[in-house]
Design a protein around this motif. Sequence first.
Motif, short mmCIF file in Angstrom:
data_model
loop_
_atom_site.label_atom_id
_atom_site.label_comp_id
_atom_site.label_asym_id
_atom_site.label_seq_id
_atom_site.Cartn_x
_atom_site.Cartn_y
_atom_site.Cartn_z
N PRO A 97 0.84 -1.19 0.00
CA PRO A 97 0.00 0.00 0.00
C PRO A 97 0.88 1.25 0.00
O PRO A 97 1.46 1.61 1.02
CB PRO A 97 -0.76 -0.12 1.32
CG PRO A 97 0.15 -0.91 2.21
CD PRO A 97 1.03 -1.76 1.35
N SER A 98 1.03 1.91 -1.14
CA SER A 98 1.97 3.03 -1.20
C SER A 98 1.36 4.27 -0.54
O SER A 98 0.18 4.54 -0.67
CB SER A 98 2.33 3.33 -2.65
OG SER A 98 1.16 3.62 -3.37
N CYS A 99 2.23 5.02 0.16
CA CYS A 99 1.76 6.18 0.92
C CYS A 99 1.66 7.42 0.04
O CYS A 99 0.96 8.37 0.36
CB CYS A 99 2.68 6.44 2.10
SG CYS A 99 4.31 7.09 1.63
N GLY A 100 2.43 7.45 -1.05
CA GLY A 100 2.39 8.60 -1.96
C GLY A 100 3.32 9.74 -1.57
O GLY A 100 3.51 10.67 -2.35
N THR A 101 3.92 9.68 -0.38
CA THR A 101 4.72 10.83 0.05
C THR A 101 6.17 10.49 0.42
O THR A 101 7.00 11.40 0.53
CB THR A 101 4.08 11.54 1.27
OG1 THR A 101 3.86 10.56 2.29
CG2 THR A 101 2.75 12.18 0.91
N CYS A 102 6.51 9.21 0.61
CA CYS A 102 7.90 8.89 0.99
C CYS A 102 8.82 9.04 -0.24
O CYS A 102 8.35 9.24 -1.35
CB CYS A 102 7.98 7.48 1.56
SG CYS A 102 7.82 6.17 0.33
N ASP A 103 10.13 8.93 -0.01
CA ASP A 103 11.08 9.10 -1.12
C ASP A 103 10.82 8.13 -2.27
O ASP A 103 10.89 8.50 -3.43
CB ASP A 103 12.53 8.89 -0.61
CG ASP A 103 13.03 10.11 0.15
OD1 ASP A 103 12.37 11.18 0.03
OD2 ASP A 103 14.05 10.00 0.84
N SER A 104 10.52 6.86 -1.92
CA SER A 104 10.26 5.88 -2.97
C SER A 104 9.05 6.29 -3.80
O SER A 104 9.08 6.28 -5.03
CB SER A 104 9.98 4.50 -2.35
OG SER A 104 11.16 3.95 -1.85
N CYS A 105 7.97 6.64 -3.11
CA CYS A 105 6.74 7.02 -3.82
C CYS A 105 6.97 8.26 -4.66
O CYS A 105 6.54 8.33 -5.81
CB CYS A 105 5.60 7.25 -2.83
SG CYS A 105 4.97 5.73 -2.12
N ARG A 106 7.69 9.24 -4.09
CA ARG A 106 7.87 10.50 -4.82
C ARG A 106 8.81 10.35 -6.01
O ARG A 106 8.83 11.19 -6.89
CB ARG A 106 8.38 11.60 -3.87
CG ARG A 106 7.26 12.10 -2.93
CD ARG A 106 7.64 13.35 -2.18
NE ARG A 106 8.74 13.14 -1.26
CZ ARG A 106 9.97 13.60 -1.44
NH1 ARG A 106 10.26 14.35 -2.47
NH2 ARG A 106 10.91 13.34 -0.56
N THR A 112 8.56 0.07 -3.48
CA THR A 112 9.47 0.08 -2.33
C THR A 112 9.06 1.14 -1.31
O THR A 112 9.90 1.64 -0.56
CB THR A 112 10.94 0.29 -2.77
OG1 THR A 112 11.01 1.51 -3.53
CG2 THR A 112 11.44 -0.85 -3.63
N CYS A 113 7.79 1.48 -1.28
CA CYS A 113 7.26 2.48 -0.33
C CYS A 113 7.69 2.12 1.10
O CYS A 113 7.44 1.02 1.59
CB CYS A 113 5.74 2.55 -0.42
SG CYS A 113 5.01 3.55 0.90
N THR A 114 8.36 3.06 1.77
CA THR A 114 8.88 2.83 3.12
C THR A 114 7.74 2.65 4.12
O THR A 114 7.78 1.78 4.99
CB THR A 114 9.71 4.05 3.57
OG1 THR A 114 10.42 4.55 2.44
CG2 THR A 114 10.70 3.69 4.65
N THR A 115 6.73 3.50 4.01
CA THR A 115 5.61 3.46 4.95
C THR A 115 4.82 2.16 4.76
O THR A 115 4.42 1.51 5.73
CB THR A 115 4.67 4.66 4.69
OG1 THR A 115 5.47 5.79 4.34
CG2 THR A 115 3.84 4.98 5.90
N GLY A 116 4.60 1.78 3.49
CA GLY A 116 3.89 0.54 3.19
C GLY A 116 4.65 -0.67 3.72
O GLY A 116 4.06 -1.59 4.30
ZN LIG Z 1 5.50 5.70 0.14
#
Ligand SMILES: [Zn+2]
Length: 392
Positions: A97-106, A112-116
């Motif tokens: 579940p990607s957060c949309g705001t971490c470095d990976s998502c951005r 590789t979403c860190t929060t997910g």
């Molecule tokens: Zn993310």
Amino acid sequence: MKVKAAVLQEMGRPTPYAKSKPIVIEELELAPPHDDEVLVKLLYAGLCHSDLSVINASRPRPTPMAMGHEAVGRIEQVGSNVDTVKVGDIVSCVFVPSCGTCDSCRTGRPATCTTGAKANGAGLLLCGQSHLSRTKVSSPNEPKMIHHLLGVAAFSTYSVMNKNSVVKIDPSIPPKYAAVFGCAVITGVGAVVNTAKIEFGASVAIVGLGGVGFCALLGAVAAGASNIIVVDLEASKLELAKKLGASHAVQSKRDMSMDDLVQSIKQLTKNSRGVDYAFEMAGTGPTLQLAYGITRPGGTTVTAGLPHPETKFAVPQVTITAEERTVKGSYLGSCVPTRDIPRYVQLFQEGRLPVDKLVSGVIRLEEINEGFDQLDQGKVVRLLLKLHEDEE
Ligand SMILES: [Zn+2]
Ligand SMILES: [Zn+2]
């Protein structure tokens, strides 16, 4: 609301699972979705090797845990903050579940979403909570809270997920085949077209024919690979792979030496130098060793298998320098799910990704332990769970 879900009681019980029954079908209470969440009525879910890796403890997760991460369902309810899907939409579940705001998502790498990854490791949704609980416990030691596998927990009649754990798909695709897009298809096809970005005509080898390996084969065929070599222990899977476009099928044997196997596969390649791209799709030390061994100088080895955290990979270091070798990891097929799942669904509908050929059978929730035995024995590619009798 009450749901019926497949709950892993503890990891590491012995095989056969039909006997040790690591998974029990329980009636649980499912709390309603928060603002950023959706309630999904699950239709079909696939039994995947990464579920098996949790069951056999090679991918440790907290228990008790509601299992299942590859599925298709229908949106039943949406939170006040959800505008990406609406009630009635058919959705493919996504296990990061990607957060949309971490470095990976951005940087466009939601896989590789860190929060997910943090929420998945804890067995919780992105909101930091579980929505599943036992209605009654038989002893004070029995946990009430149930974890969610990979934010999806799809071996269940209904589940609550973050809005970024679902992607709307074309509802005309038969749900039975739509189920496999969220894991096998994006992981396998994505490894070929996103992670490796193979060139038209490139030579390819695929080591390990589970659902993901087979989808890598379909992706390689669709992307115009040549001289596609597949390797597996199971003769029936190699047969199927040849029907789906593999040029050479190599049956490995457990007692075969690595050198012999590498040499026999290299002989199938141009000037016996190895393939341009080798894909490791089984998640073991020896399979990555093999994939590296059969990659040509200047070539790329991609690994999408998920080994035990203590598995190490050793290579003669000089080959990396002097042969300009690349080893790349591929998680979720380096996909952007909202972009790639609809694309792959369309390719399926155009007949260019025949994932229907990978469905080995359909079982009921109550047969899940037996289903994992079949997967563990390498007998099936994709078994699907049908979660509602009254739904197609
Ligand atoms: Zn993310
Ligand atoms: Zn999977």
